[in-house]
Design an enzyme around this catalytic site. Structure first.
Site, mmCIF file in Angstrom:
data_model
loop_
_atom_site.group_PDB
_atom_site.id
_atom_site.type_symbol
_atom_site.label_atom_id
_atom_site.label_comp_id
_atom_site.label_asym_id
_atom_site.label_seq_id
_atom_site.Cartn_x
_atom_site.Cartn_y
_atom_site.Cartn_z
ATOM 1 N N SER A 127 13.667 -66.114 15.407
ATOM 2 C CA SER A 127 14.423 -65.889 14.172
ATOM 3 C C SER A 127 15.907 -65.747 14.470
ATOM 4 O O SER A 127 16.305 -65.284 15.556
ATOM 5 C CB SER A 127 13.904 -64.605 13.526
ATOM 6 N N TYR A 152 11.090 -54.960 14.496
ATOM 7 C CA TYR A 152 10.661 -56.341 14.230
ATOM 8 C C TYR A 152 11.581 -57.329 14.961
ATOM 9 O O TYR A 152 11.133 -58.216 15.689
ATOM 10 C CB TYR A 152 10.667 -56.633 12.719
ATOM 11 N N LYS A 156 11.126 -60.136 18.395
ATOM 12 C CA LYS A 156 11.511 -61.559 18.508
ATOM 13 C C LYS A 156 12.320 -61.765 19.793
ATOM 14 O O LYS A 156 12.063 -62.696 20.559
ATOM 15 C CB LYS A 156 12.336 -62.001 17.295
#
Ligand code: UD1
Length: 342
Positions: A127, A152, A156
């Site tokens: 992302s 979160y 990534k």
């Protein structure tokens, strides 16, 4: 011979669109999902769109190492596209361990199985969150990553590192591509698959469509005093079908041995920024509906402005975003109406 791609999290929003594009490009696909954040709606939609009733679906949890090894044994897979992960920024702040455990373990299980199999290709869905608030926009793949704001986001960044280290240690046996998505929005033009958020949506476009249809009273625009032309945040909204096609280009590049390095990184965006307010206005205009909105305080952790420089993906992979924001927002609205049975 036809190549087979395993899509982990293949029944979800992006996974289902990728499954459609892979099948339409001539790949065999094995879909695996634990249905923790989706139901069977999109998988059924995929079967209708492709006219294929025989797509293998394995209900499994990628945190279960034995189950991952089993799926690698049961199917002749040549590559995996890994989506199976939790993705709610706010929830990850509340429950960091749940996020680290699920997102890291599932990916490490995939990498372990890939390593054991050998001569294997792994595509990871990363992302733009890894860039944080960039010092300069647009961002290229060389733009330095910034420390993640949420667990979160950190998963990534960590998964990117884990893949790169694994590829390096495998001396060519495992190859990897990291696709850094900007803001995926929209739905398939058939309106048979799309985003199905559980509860109150966190992301902008599902909140807009749910407000327009009357499921939510009012959209809050988080902040209109940012240092941007109209004061609202700037993003690179990428159509989910365009995004899905990028995966086909990437997988084909891997399977045809066209990679320049054993682990490659590509930004997947349009290259054109749009503000939150511009997006709301464009949605109203193209669909002829009103979106009830109000200006609300800034949302903590939000980035002011980020958009992609997609030159590398355009030139190296030969992929380019083609769908207009109008087409994308019309598809998002058609999907919301489909869900409402209208
Ligand atoms: C977030 C994640 C990103 C993830 C993406 C999934 C971070 C920092 N961001 O991006 O990693 O890939 O979701 O699509 O981890 N907005 C409103 N009202 C709303 C909802 C959003 O004004 O009700 C605004 C936000 O303030 C922001 C823009 O719309 O400026 C986009 O928000 P959102 O769709 O949540 O995506 P991001 O936060 O950019």
């Amino acid at each position: 011979m036809k190549k087979t791609v395993l899509v982990s999290g293949g029944a979800g929003f992006i996974g289902s669109h990728v499954t459609v594009e892979l099948i339409e490009a001539g790949y065999d696909v094995v879909v695996a999902d634990n249905f923790s954040n989706c139901d069977h709606t999109c998988f059924e939609g995929v079967k209708k769109i492709t006219g294929r009733e025989d797509i293998p679906l394995v209900e499994m949890d990628f945190c279960d190492a034995a189950a991952v090894k089993k799926i690698f044994r049961d199917y002749p897979i040549d590559a995996v596209i890994h989506f199976a992960a939790y993705k709610a920024v706010g929830e990850s702040v509340e429950k960091p361990l749940m996020y680290y455990k699920n997102n890291l373990l599932s990916f490490m299980n995939v990498l372990e199985a890939a390593q054991e199999k050998g001569n294997f290709n792994v595509l990871f869905s990363s992302s733009a969150t890894v860039y944080g608030e960039p010092d300069k926009v647009p961002v290229t793949e060389k733009t330095p990553r910034k420390p993640a704001i949420s667990p979160y986001g950190n998963t990534k960044t960590m998964c990117e590192d884990i893949l790169q280290d694994t590829v390096k240690a495998s001396h060519g046996s495992v190859k990897g591509i990291l696709l850094r998505y900007f803001n995926p929005i929209g739905a398939h033009p058939s309106a048979l698959i799309g985003e199905l958020p559980r509860g109150v949506p966190n992301n902008l476009v599902p909140f807009i469509t749910q407000t327009a249809i009357g499921k939510r009273e009012c959209l809050s625009i988080f902040g209109d005093d940012y240092p941007t032309p109209d004061g609202t945040g700037l993003r690179d909204f990428i159509d989910v079908v365009d995004l899905a096609k990028a995966h086909v280009f990437a997988v084909t590049r891997m399977l045809e041995g066209k990679m320049k390095k054993d682990c490659e990184i590509f930004n997947i965006g349009t290259g054109t920024p749009l503000s939150v307010m511009e997006l709301v206005k464009a949605f109203e205009k193209v669909n002829g509906v009103k979106v009830n909105y109000r200006i609300a305080p800034r949302r903590p952790g939000d980035i002011i402005a980020i958009w992609a420089d997609p030159t590398l993906a355009n030139e190296e992979m030969g992929w380019k975003a083609t769908r207009s924001i109008e087409e994308t927002l019309a598809a998002a609205w058609a999907w919301e109406k489909h869900l409402a049975g209208k």
